[in-house]
Design a protein around this motif. Structure first.
Motif, PDB file in Angstrom:
ATOM      1  N   PRO A  12       0.587  -1.032  -0.424  1.00  0.00           N
ATOM      2  CA  PRO A  12       0.188  -0.185  -0.200  1.00  0.00           C
ATOM      3  C   PRO A  12       0.854   1.222   0.595  1.00  0.00           C
ATOM      4  CG  PRO A  12      -0.121  -1.414   2.376  1.00  0.00           C
ATOM      5  CD  PRO A  12       0.589  -2.416   1.096  1.00  0.00           C
ATOM      6  N   ASN A  13       0.330   1.924  -1.013  1.00  0.00           N
ATOM      7  CA  ASN A  13       0.848   3.693  -0.876  1.00  0.00           C
ATOM      8  C   ASN A  13       1.952   3.892  -1.745  1.00  0.00           C
ATOM      9  OD1 ASN A  13      -1.370   4.693   0.788  1.00  0.00           O
ATOM     10  ND2 ASN A  13      -0.749   4.022   2.463  1.00  0.00           N
ATOM     11  N   LEU A  14       2.872   2.563  -2.236  1.00  0.00           N
ATOM     12  CA  LEU A  14       4.134   2.579  -2.884  1.00  0.00           C
ATOM     13  C   LEU A  14       3.616   3.629  -4.305  1.00  0.00           C
ATOM     14  CD1 LEU A  14       5.562  -0.118  -1.484  1.00  0.00           C
ATOM     15  CD2 LEU A  14       6.575   1.742  -1.098  1.00  0.00           C
ATOM     16  N   LEU A  16       2.742   5.942  -4.261  1.00  0.00           N
ATOM     17  CA  LEU A  16       2.308   7.546  -4.206  1.00  0.00           C
ATOM     18  C   LEU A  16       3.921   7.950  -4.134  1.00  0.00           C
ATOM     19  CD1 LEU A  16      -0.322   8.698  -0.969  1.00  0.00           C
ATOM     20  CD2 LEU A  16      -0.028   8.463  -4.214  1.00  0.00           C
ATOM     21  N   LEU A  17       5.130   6.945  -4.633  1.00  0.00           N
ATOM     22  CA  LEU A  17       6.360   6.885  -4.305  1.00  0.00           C
ATOM     23  C   LEU A  17       6.763   8.088  -5.584  1.00  0.00           C
ATOM     24  CD1 LEU A  17       8.296   3.560  -3.943  1.00  0.00           C
ATOM     25  CD2 LEU A  17       8.218   5.757  -2.733  1.00  0.00           C
ATOM     26  N   ARG A  20       4.917  12.095  -2.867  1.00  0.00           N
ATOM     27  CA  ARG A  20       5.026  12.535  -1.787  1.00  0.00           C
ATOM     28  C   ARG A  20       6.054  12.778  -1.265  1.00  0.00           C
ATOM     29  NH1 ARG A  20      -0.316  13.725  -0.289  1.00  0.00           N
ATOM     30  NH2 ARG A  20       0.257  14.156   2.033  1.00  0.00           N
ATOM     31  N   GLU A  21       6.110  12.589   0.329  1.00  0.00           N
ATOM     32  CA  GLU A  21       7.557  12.636   0.902  1.00  0.00           C
ATOM     33  C   GLU A  21       9.346  12.460   0.011  1.00  0.00           C
ATOM     34  OE1 GLU A  21       6.321  10.635   4.554  1.00  0.00           O
ATOM     35  OE2 GLU A  21       4.483  10.478   3.621  1.00  0.00           O
ATOM     36  N   TYR A  25      11.342   8.395   1.190  1.00  0.00           N
ATOM     37  CA  TYR A  25      11.392   7.367   0.658  1.00  0.00           C
ATOM     38  C   TYR A  25      11.769   7.994  -1.216  1.00  0.00           C
ATOM     39  CZ  TYR A  25       7.575   6.255   3.770  1.00  0.00           C
ATOM     40  OH  TYR A  25       7.156   5.707   4.459  1.00  0.00           O
ATOM     41  N   ASN A  76       8.564  -5.855  -1.236  1.00  0.00           N
ATOM     42  CA  ASN A  76       7.429  -4.737   0.074  1.00  0.00           C
ATOM     43  C   ASN A  76       6.499  -3.955   0.160  1.00  0.00           C
ATOM     44  OD1 ASN A  76       7.510  -2.622   1.084  1.00  0.00           O
ATOM     45  ND2 ASN A  76       8.937  -0.736  -0.194  1.00  0.00           N
ATOM     46  N   GLY A  78       5.321  -3.211   2.319  1.00  0.00           N
ATOM     47  CA  GLY A  78       4.000  -1.503   3.000  1.00  0.00           C
ATOM     48  C   GLY A  78       4.006  -1.080   4.064  1.00  0.00           C
ATOM     49  N   ALA A  79       3.647  -0.929   4.939  1.00  0.00           N
ATOM     50  CA  ALA A  79       3.252  -1.017   6.527  1.00  0.00           C
ATOM     51  C   ALA A  79       2.181  -2.186   7.210  1.00  0.00           C
ATOM     52  CB  ALA A  79       1.834   0.298   6.679  1.00  0.00           C
ATOM     53  N   HIS A  82       4.630  -4.711   9.075  1.00  0.00           N
ATOM     54  CA  HIS A  82       4.007  -4.101  10.207  1.00  0.00           C
ATOM     55  C   HIS A  82       3.462  -5.002  11.115  1.00  0.00           C
ATOM     56  CE1 HIS A  82       7.035  -2.134   9.062  1.00  0.00           C
ATOM     57  NE2 HIS A  82       6.771  -0.896   9.085  1.00  0.00           N
ATOM     58  N   HIS A 102      13.096  -2.965   1.294  1.00  0.00           N
ATOM     59  CA  HIS A 102      12.351  -1.387   1.782  1.00  0.00           C
ATOM     60  C   HIS A 102      13.274  -0.775   1.618  1.00  0.00           C
ATOM     61  CE1 HIS A 102       9.267  -3.318   4.824  1.00  0.00           C
ATOM     62  NE2 HIS A 102      10.275  -4.031   4.899  1.00  0.00           N
ATOM     63  N   LEU A 103      12.243   0.327   0.779  1.00  0.00           N
ATOM     64  CA  LEU A 103      12.890   1.448   0.660  1.00  0.00           C
ATOM     65  C   LEU A 103      13.959   2.111   2.024  1.00  0.00           C
ATOM     66  CD1 LEU A 103      10.265   3.016  -1.196  1.00  0.00           C
ATOM     67  CD2 LEU A 103      11.744   2.710  -2.185  1.00  0.00           C
ATOM     68  N   SER A 104      13.306   2.558   3.290  1.00  0.00           N
ATOM     69  CA  SER A 104      13.654   3.113   4.600  1.00  0.00           C
ATOM     70  C   SER A 104      14.245   1.941   5.100  1.00  0.00           C
ATOM     71  CB  SER A 104      12.369   3.627   5.279  1.00  0.00           C
ATOM     72  OG  SER A 104      11.835   3.027   5.763  1.00  0.00           O
ATOM     73  N   ARG A 113       7.621   0.536  13.361  1.00  0.00           N
ATOM     74  CA  ARG A 113       7.962   0.021  12.841  1.00  0.00           C
ATOM     75  C   ARG A 113       8.859  -0.912  12.928  1.00  0.00           C
ATOM     76  NH1 ARG A 113       6.404   3.691   8.414  1.00  0.00           N
ATOM     77  NH2 ARG A 113       5.419   5.655   9.111  1.00  0.00           N
TER      78      ARG A 113
HETATM   79  O1  CA2 Z   1      10.695   1.855   3.401  1.00  0.00           O
HETATM   80  C1  CA2 Z   1       9.284   1.133   2.880  1.00  0.00           C
HETATM   81  O2  CA2 Z   1       9.999   0.667   1.874  1.00  0.00           O
HETATM   82  C2  CA2 Z   1       8.439   0.608   4.053  1.00  0.00           C
HETATM   83  O3  CA2 Z   1       7.791  -0.594   3.791  1.00  0.00           O
HETATM   84  C3  CA2 Z   1       7.621   1.951   3.254  1.00  0.00           C
HETATM   85  C4  CA2 Z   1       6.095   1.914   3.569  1.00  0.00           C
HETATM   86  C5  CA2 Z   1       6.224   2.041   5.396  1.00  0.00           C
HETATM   87  O4  CA2 Z   1       4.919   2.390   6.152  1.00  0.00           O
HETATM   88  C6  CA2 Z   1       6.876   0.835   6.099  1.00  0.00           C
HETATM   89  O5  CA2 Z   1       7.304   0.872   7.391  1.00  0.00           O
HETATM   90  C7  CA2 Z   1       8.524   1.563   5.115  1.00  0.00           C
HETATM   91  C8  CA2 Z   1       5.756   3.369   3.089  1.00  0.00           C
HETATM   92  C9  CA2 Z   1       5.367   3.337   2.083  1.00  0.00           C
HETATM   93  C10 CA2 Z   1       4.378   4.513   1.961  1.00  0.00           C
HETATM   94  O6  CA2 Z   1       5.257   5.467   0.438  1.00  0.00           O
HETATM   95  C11 CA2 Z   1       5.174   6.315   0.381  1.00  0.00           C
HETATM   96  C12 CA2 Z   1       4.867   6.904  -0.830  1.00  0.00           C
HETATM   97  C13 CA2 Z   1       5.604   8.285  -0.905  1.00  0.00           C
HETATM   98  C14 CA2 Z   1       4.370   8.986  -0.020  1.00  0.00           C
HETATM   99  C15 CA2 Z   1       3.176   8.831   0.178  1.00  0.00           C
HETATM  100  C16 CA2 Z   1       4.002   7.272   1.144  1.00  0.00           C
END
Ligand code: CA2
Length: 153
Positions: A12-14, A16-17, A20-21, A25, A76, A78-79, A82, A102-104, A113
């Motif tokens: 989820p949310n990937l 959006l890479l 945002r943020e 990321y 990956n 995502g959230a 966890h 994970h990216l981060s 996390r």
């Molecule tokens: O670091 C990673 O790859 C994560 O899997 C990214 C997840 C996070 O919940 C994990 O703890 C670590 C979040 C992905 C959200 O991606 C976004 C990308 C751009 C803007 C907002 C969110």
């Protein structure tokens, strides 16, 4: 080398890479990352099937599909990393190696996390290198699938 592709599954949310943020990321979009993975895999004589979904059940269905159709999964979650026992059970069930990425670096972020339900059943984990985490995972996949290859190839 296997004839089956590597599945690269994103949670989820990937999607959006790059939008945002960028401080957390990076600036690469998921399409940029897909192109980098495809090029790296090609260099190893491998093909990828790269997918993203915001739905837990879809990830489970894709993991089940990988049982028959993929040589290995780069994942990956995502959230869901966890939170999801269901994803952990699916990874444990499929009998195909899964590399969690994970990216981060979640271990360096908020306490919630620090737990990964997937890591104990993954072959290994790569985290903290931004988009390079994906490319490093493709290299790790090639190594796992062809362990006889000398280092540096
Ligand atoms: O670091 C990673 O790859 C994560 O899997 C990214 C997840 C996070 O919940 C994990 O703890 C670590 C979040 C992905 C959200 O991606 C976004 C990308 C751009 C803007 C907002 C969110």
């Amino acid at each position: 080398m296997p004839s089956k592709p590597l599945y690269v599954l994103n949670g989820p949310n990937l999607n959006l890479l790059g939008v945002r943020e960028p401080d957390v990321y990076g600036r690469d979009s998921l399409a940029d990352i897909e192109a980098a993975c495809a090029a790296r895999a090609r260099g190893h004589g491998l093909a990828i099937d790269f997918r993203q979904t915001n739905h837990e059940g879809q990830l489970i269905d894709w993991l089940h599909e990988a049982r028959e159709k993929a040589a290995l999964v780069v994942f990956n979650p995502g959230a869901y990393t966890h939170t999801s026992i269901a994803l952990r059970d699916a990874v444990a069930a499929i009998g195909v190696p899964v590399i969690e990425i994970h990216l981060s670096n979640p271990a360096a972020r908020e306490e919630f996390r620090h737990v990964s339900h997937v890591a104990p059943v993954a072959k290994g984990v790569i985290a903290g290198f931004g988009a390079h985490s994906y490319v490093l995972a493709i290299d790790a996949a090639a190594l796992l699938l062809n362990p006889a290859a000398p280092a540096g190839q």
